[in-house]
Scaffold this motif. Structure first.
Motif, mmCIF file in Angstrom:
data_model
loop_
_atom_site.group_PDB
_atom_site.id
_atom_site.type_symbol
_atom_site.label_atom_id
_atom_site.label_comp_id
_atom_site.label_asym_id
_atom_site.label_seq_id
_atom_site.Cartn_x
_atom_site.Cartn_y
_atom_site.Cartn_z
ATOM 1 N N HIS A 124 66.636 -9.973 75.294
ATOM 2 C CA HIS A 124 65.859 -9.213 76.274
ATOM 3 C C HIS A 124 64.628 -9.970 76.771
ATOM 4 O O HIS A 124 64.218 -9.782 77.912
ATOM 5 N N ASP A 125 64.037 -10.795 75.920
ATOM 6 C CA ASP A 125 62.786 -11.469 76.281
ATOM 7 C C ASP A 125 62.949 -12.933 76.666
ATOM 8 O O ASP A 125 61.973 -13.668 76.756
ATOM 9 N N LEU A 163 61.134 -13.088 83.755
ATOM 10 C CA LEU A 163 61.822 -11.866 83.339
ATOM 11 C C LEU A 163 62.072 -10.909 84.502
ATOM 12 O O LEU A 163 63.069 -10.188 84.502
ATOM 13 N N SER A 185 64.171 -15.443 79.615
ATOM 14 C CA SER A 185 64.380 -15.299 81.059
ATOM 15 C C SER A 185 65.678 -15.907 81.590
ATOM 16 O O SER A 185 66.155 -15.482 82.633
#
Length: 93
Positions: free
Chosen positions: A45-46, A17, A48
């Protein structure tokens, strides 16, 4: 006046991330400066190696706004060979 939204789903060459944030932050800040658009990471968002970035512009006409978004996409493909555009959506609001 016309508002045009561009959403790009990107595949990133990042292993974690922290690397993803660096890539996304670079793309967003350079797009803001070069194309005068509002932009944000809007999904994944989470994850990678995946991101959805949204760009918005206000233009005199829909044609002008869509041209800005086409230029932005072309710039991203040329400028960032480490990023693959997986999906693209352009909407006039």
């Amino acid at each position: 006046m016309s508002i045009v939204l561009l959403q790009l789903r990107l595949r990133l060459e990042s292993r974690n991330l922290k690397e993803k944030r660096a890539i996304v932050k670079s793309i967003l800040s350079r797009a803001r400066n070069r194309f005068n658009v509002a932009c944000s990471e809007t999904d994944f968002h989470d994850i990678s190696d995946d991101a959805v970035l949204s760009f918005v512009t206000v233009a005199d006409s829909a044609t002008g706004g869509k041209r800005v978004m086409q230029d932005l996409e072309s710039w991203l493909v040329e400028e960032r060979p480490d990023v693959e555009v997986v999906e693209l959506q352009v909407d006039e609001l």
